[in-house]
Design a protein around this motif. Sequence first.
Motif, short mmCIF file in Angstrom:
data_model
loop_
_atom_site.label_atom_id
_atom_site.label_comp_id
_atom_site.label_asym_id
_atom_site.label_seq_id
_atom_site.Cartn_x
_atom_site.Cartn_y
_atom_site.Cartn_z
N MET A 1 81.63 106.03 134.54
CA MET A 1 82.03 104.64 134.76
C MET A 1 83.40 104.59 135.42
O MET A 1 84.42 104.39 134.79
N GLY A 2 83.41 104.83 136.71
CA GLY A 2 84.66 104.77 137.44
C GLY A 2 85.08 106.10 138.04
O GLY A 2 85.78 106.15 139.04
N GLY A 3 84.67 107.20 137.42
CA GLY A 3 84.95 108.51 137.99
C GLY A 3 86.35 109.03 137.78
O GLY A 3 86.73 110.04 138.39
N GLN B 1 81.85 114.40 137.58
CA GLN B 1 82.00 113.68 136.31
C GLN B 1 80.67 113.06 135.88
O GLN B 1 80.03 112.34 136.64
N VAL B 2 80.29 113.35 134.65
CA VAL B 2 79.08 112.79 134.05
C VAL B 2 79.50 111.91 132.88
O VAL B 2 80.30 112.33 132.04
N ASP B 3 78.96 110.70 132.83
CA ASP B 3 79.25 109.77 131.73
C ASP B 3 77.97 109.51 130.95
O ASP B 3 77.01 108.95 131.50
N VAL C 1 81.22 106.09 125.06
CA VAL C 1 81.08 106.79 126.34
C VAL C 1 81.66 108.19 126.22
O VAL C 1 82.81 108.37 125.81
N TYR C 2 80.84 109.18 126.57
CA TYR C 2 81.28 110.58 126.60
C TYR C 2 81.33 111.02 128.06
O TYR C 2 80.30 111.05 128.74
N SER C 3 82.52 111.34 128.54
CA SER C 3 82.69 111.81 129.92
C SER C 3 82.97 113.30 129.91
O SER C 3 83.76 113.79 129.10
#
Length: 339
Positions: free
Chosen positions: A1-3, A92-94, A83-85
């Motif tokens: 979510m946004g990177g 990046q994986v969210d 949210v787990y980033s």
Amino acid sequence: MGGNALKNVVTRRYARNEYYILKERILNKLQGRIDQFDVPREFPCKESFGDIDVLMVCQSSMNIRNLIEELFNPNEIVMNGDVYSFDFEQFQVDFILVPEEQFDNATVYLSYSDLGGLIGNICHKIGLKYGMQGLWMNVHTQEFDPTTTSTKLILSRNVKEIFDFLGYNYEQYMKGFDSENDFFQWIIDGKYFRCVYFDDQQLNHAHRQRTSKRPIYIKFRAYLNQLSKSETNESSQDHNEFIRKIRQQALIYFKKEEDYHQGLCQREEKRQLKDKYNGRYFCDIDDGKHMVRVHMKNFEKRFGKTDEEFHQWIVDTDHDTIKLEIEKYKNEIKHSQSS
């Protein structure tokens, strides 16, 4: 979510083709491990991606951090609420955890980068709210007075039902959009869309700050500026009446009239109860406010073994009697302190 959630590892943007390959790898790893998961829809013309959002429904016993470490072996994991980033192949994986009843709507809300933000802005202007949990309205003690307390009344979590009410073509959404302009026109074709809702003068400072960082929102504004649509200005009184009608139509459409009136009654009851019994009646004990909560609890035990019993006593007892009982309690405290 946004990177931009990861600060201690190097990540990069992925070109479209390599993104789709990585996306398939990520989703394949989740097969058989997560009950329900999906990725919000993307524009097929998007050239590059800075991250990937994967919405998922997990059992409460699931340890997501352990699962991420097992399947992806990341260098960094950042948790922010649900949210787990983390990083995978320098990307990046969210993982976004949502309740099962919100899954479908949350996936739609996050689709096409800012679908939820654009529709949410329109809903806000017509007295409704739209978010990952669905469509709702805030029921205030007094209509059009945001300073009064409110409760949330969920109107619907059904995507098609919500789109039908707002005048959005659900079939077109399911078919997908070939370009950003097709998507923008779909937003404009909604029943309650007004260009003025996206005028900077309609936004507060905080909202302007947020929208200035949302690329799709900025492009949508630019698209609107190219249109030659004229709209009549509404007075605040006319707009309030417009909102009132929409809220009433929503209650009828979603069959929530009874729930709405029940919510109003509950708000009014709470207001009346607060007038009859609150902490200010105990502020003059001990020359300070730090013991107010203690005195209130001690007083409440006199008239109810449980919170529910005391609540009912307040409901059934007139204001003067309550004040008299409080004075008795205070006099007893003062007498015990002086003896």
